[in-house]
Design a protein around this motif. Sequence first.
Motif, mmCIF file in Angstrom:
data_model
loop_
_atom_site.group_PDB
_atom_site.id
_atom_site.type_symbol
_atom_site.label_atom_id
_atom_site.label_comp_id
_atom_site.label_asym_id
_atom_site.label_seq_id
_atom_site.Cartn_x
_atom_site.Cartn_y
_atom_site.Cartn_z
ATOM 1 N N ASP A 1 0.815 -1.219 0.000
ATOM 2 C CA ASP A 1 0.000 0.000 0.000
ATOM 3 C C ASP A 1 0.846 1.265 0.000
ATOM 4 N N GLY A 2 2.110 1.166 0.334
ATOM 5 C CA GLY A 2 2.985 2.335 0.303
ATOM 6 C C GLY A 2 3.889 2.376 -0.911
ATOM 7 N N LEU A 3 3.600 1.531 -1.884
ATOM 8 C CA LEU A 3 4.504 1.349 -3.013
ATOM 9 C C LEU A 3 4.106 2.214 -4.207
ATOM 10 N N HIS A 4 5.084 2.893 -4.794
ATOM 11 C CA HIS A 4 4.911 3.592 -6.068
ATOM 12 C C HIS A 4 5.957 3.045 -7.033
ATOM 13 N N ILE A 5 5.577 2.831 -8.265
ATOM 14 C CA ILE A 5 6.470 2.201 -9.237
ATOM 15 C C ILE A 5 6.495 3.022 -10.514
ATOM 16 N N ALA A 6 7.680 3.264 -11.046
ATOM 17 C CA ALA A 6 7.842 3.873 -12.366
ATOM 18 C C ALA A 6 8.868 3.040 -13.126
ATOM 19 N N VAL A 7 8.518 2.626 -14.330
ATOM 20 C CA VAL A 7 9.396 1.776 -15.137
ATOM 21 C C VAL A 7 9.547 2.405 -16.511
ATOM 22 N N VAL A 8 10.782 2.510 -16.971
ATOM 23 C CA VAL A 8 11.062 3.093 -18.277
ATOM 24 C C VAL A 8 12.082 2.207 -18.983
ATOM 25 N N GLY A 9 11.835 1.884 -20.240
ATOM 26 C CA GLY A 9 12.837 1.147 -20.986
ATOM 27 C C GLY A 9 12.302 -0.003 -21.803
ATOM 28 N N ASP A 10 13.166 -0.971 -22.071
ATOM 29 C CA ASP A 10 12.916 -2.056 -23.017
ATOM 30 C C ASP A 10 12.162 -3.198 -22.344
ATOM 31 N N ILE A 11 10.864 -2.994 -22.104
ATOM 32 C CA ILE A 11 10.029 -4.038 -21.543
ATOM 33 C C ILE A 11 8.577 -3.734 -21.908
ATOM 34 N N ASP A 12 7.817 -4.781 -22.250
ATOM 35 C CA ASP A 12 6.419 -4.566 -22.625
ATOM 36 C C ASP A 12 5.526 -4.703 -21.401
ATOM 37 N N ALA A 13 4.270 -4.267 -21.542
ATOM 38 C CA ALA A 13 3.364 -4.185 -20.399
ATOM 39 C C ALA A 13 3.077 -5.559 -19.788
ATOM 40 N N ASN A 14 2.862 -6.574 -20.622
ATOM 41 C CA ASN A 14 2.542 -7.899 -20.094
ATOM 42 C C ASN A 14 3.712 -8.500 -19.327
ATOM 43 N N THR A 15 4.910 -8.373 -19.883
ATOM 44 C CA THR A 15 6.095 -8.880 -19.186
ATOM 45 C C THR A 15 6.315 -8.128 -17.882
ATOM 46 N N LEU A 16 6.139 -6.818 -17.931
ATOM 47 C CA LEU A 16 6.318 -6.022 -16.723
ATOM 48 C C LEU A 16 5.310 -6.413 -15.647
ATOM 49 N N ARG A 17 4.076 -6.646 -16.036
ATOM 50 C CA ARG A 17 3.053 -7.047 -15.061
ATOM 51 C C ARG A 17 3.476 -8.317 -14.319
ATOM 52 N N GLU A 18 4.024 -9.282 -15.061
ATOM 53 C CA GLU A 18 4.490 -10.526 -14.439
ATOM 54 C C GLU A 18 5.674 -10.254 -13.523
ATOM 55 N N ARG A 19 6.583 -9.422 -13.983
ATOM 56 C CA ARG A 19 7.769 -9.097 -13.179
ATOM 57 C C ARG A 19 7.381 -8.425 -11.862
ATOM 58 N N LEU A 20 6.461 -7.491 -11.932
ATOM 59 C CA LEU A 20 6.062 -6.774 -10.730
ATOM 60 C C LEU A 20 5.380 -7.697 -9.736
ATOM 61 N N ASP A 21 4.579 -8.634 -10.247
ATOM 62 C CA ASP A 21 3.961 -9.616 -9.350
ATOM 63 C C ASP A 21 5.021 -10.463 -8.659
ATOM 64 N N GLN A 22 6.051 -10.844 -9.416
ATOM 65 C CA GLN A 22 7.133 -11.638 -8.831
ATOM 66 C C GLN A 22 7.896 -10.848 -7.769
ATOM 67 N N LEU A 23 8.125 -9.573 -8.052
ATOM 68 C CA LEU A 23 8.903 -8.735 -7.136
ATOM 69 C C LEU A 23 8.142 -8.407 -5.853
ATOM 70 N N PHE A 24 6.873 -8.012 -5.996
ATOM 71 C CA PHE A 24 6.164 -7.406 -4.873
ATOM 72 C C PHE A 24 4.962 -8.198 -4.379
ATOM 73 N N GLY A 25 4.629 -9.283 -5.071
ATOM 74 C CA GLY A 25 3.404 -10.005 -4.723
ATOM 75 C C GLY A 25 3.412 -10.615 -3.331
ATOM 76 N N ASP A 26 4.583 -10.953 -2.812
ATOM 77 C CA ASP A 26 4.658 -11.587 -1.489
ATOM 78 C C ASP A 26 4.820 -10.592 -0.344
ATOM 79 N N LEU A 27 4.895 -9.322 -0.648
ATOM 80 C CA LEU A 27 5.024 -8.324 0.412
ATOM 81 C C LEU A 27 3.708 -8.188 1.175
ATOM 82 N N PRO A 28 3.765 -7.765 2.441
ATOM 83 C CA PRO A 28 2.516 -7.522 3.187
ATOM 84 C C PRO A 28 1.664 -6.478 2.475
ATOM 85 N N GLU A 29 0.385 -6.509 2.759
ATOM 86 C CA GLU A 29 -0.521 -5.587 2.080
ATOM 87 C C GLU A 29 -0.398 -4.165 2.598
ATOM 88 N N GLN A 30 -0.215 -3.984 3.916
ATOM 89 C CA GLN A 30 -0.245 -2.641 4.498
ATOM 90 C C GLN A 30 1.006 -2.363 5.329
#
Length: 321
Positions: A93-122
């Motif tokens: 809930d305190g996370l802000h993300i900005a991504v720029v560069g050579d990556i498409d939206a679908n791949t990025l969505r998967e990457r972000l889930d891998q990176l942050f999906g296991d973090l606590p919600e609040q």
Amino acid sequence: MLSKKQDAAFGLLRLALNAPRFEQGPIDRVRAEIVSRIVGSERDPNAIAQRKWLRAIYGAHPCSRLGEGTKESLPGITPSDLRAFHQAIFARDGLHIAVVGDIDANTLRERLDQLFGDLPEQQTLVPVYDVAPKLGQLVEENYDLPQTSLTLAWPGVKPSAPDFYAAVLLNDILGGSYLTSRLYEEVRQKRGLAYHVSSELTLDSLLVTTETRSDCAAQTLSIVRDVVKQMAQQGPTGAELKAAKKHLIGAYAIDQLGSTRSIADRLLDLQIHKADVDYNQRRARSIGRVTLKQVKAAAKKLLSAEPAILVVGPPLGGKDE
């Protein structure tokens, strides 16, 4: 990261975010490095002055504390403290993300889930109340230096304020535009008292900074105050406002959007300040609509206050005084 190395880079980033080890050996090493810097800064007049300045203008508020801590506080920090802090702050809930560069939206969505999906919600952080800097005071760190540093603080404007863009233009005219500002003209060009003099608009203050020969410090301070006083009373001219608008609109892409890193930083900043997604398109129009009357009102509002002043160097009256 390099595109071809993103699998390894994202994997390492996921480990750092989700499973930091906080082992005693590295903690002790980093603690020793920080304490060493703190001990070294105890003989640095500018570092001493900065600590004194923060205490003076913010009092007991957390803004008065140095981010690196103190010699007294650092030894008490344990691996358990770091784990607890990590658990409290690293949450979605305190996370802000900005991504720029050579990556498409679908791949990025998967990457972000891998990176942050296991973090606590609040997050579970202690709220920090707003504070206004205490102006109208002189803070001095008297030290026998050939060059004196001067900092002056007036009230600032939050980005959400109705007169924010008027204040932005005011700052550019006063000292934000390096080679064409009033302060640069009066302090550097006409009198040669400093190589650099500028102003900066922050969330809680409008800061003017310069360095000058110590025997010219009182004169330089007087000129800065006169320039600010004149701006508060009369405001800028129409020609100055026209030039400031042209500069702020024309230089934006170069200053803020010149690299992938700067674009990402800007996108992140817009999220933090809750700006709309079309901010970059609206910004030029918002600046263009500001009137001379509005900038004069901002000048009177901000610059009529008595500033807080920081002086690092010999006493302004001279060594004997």
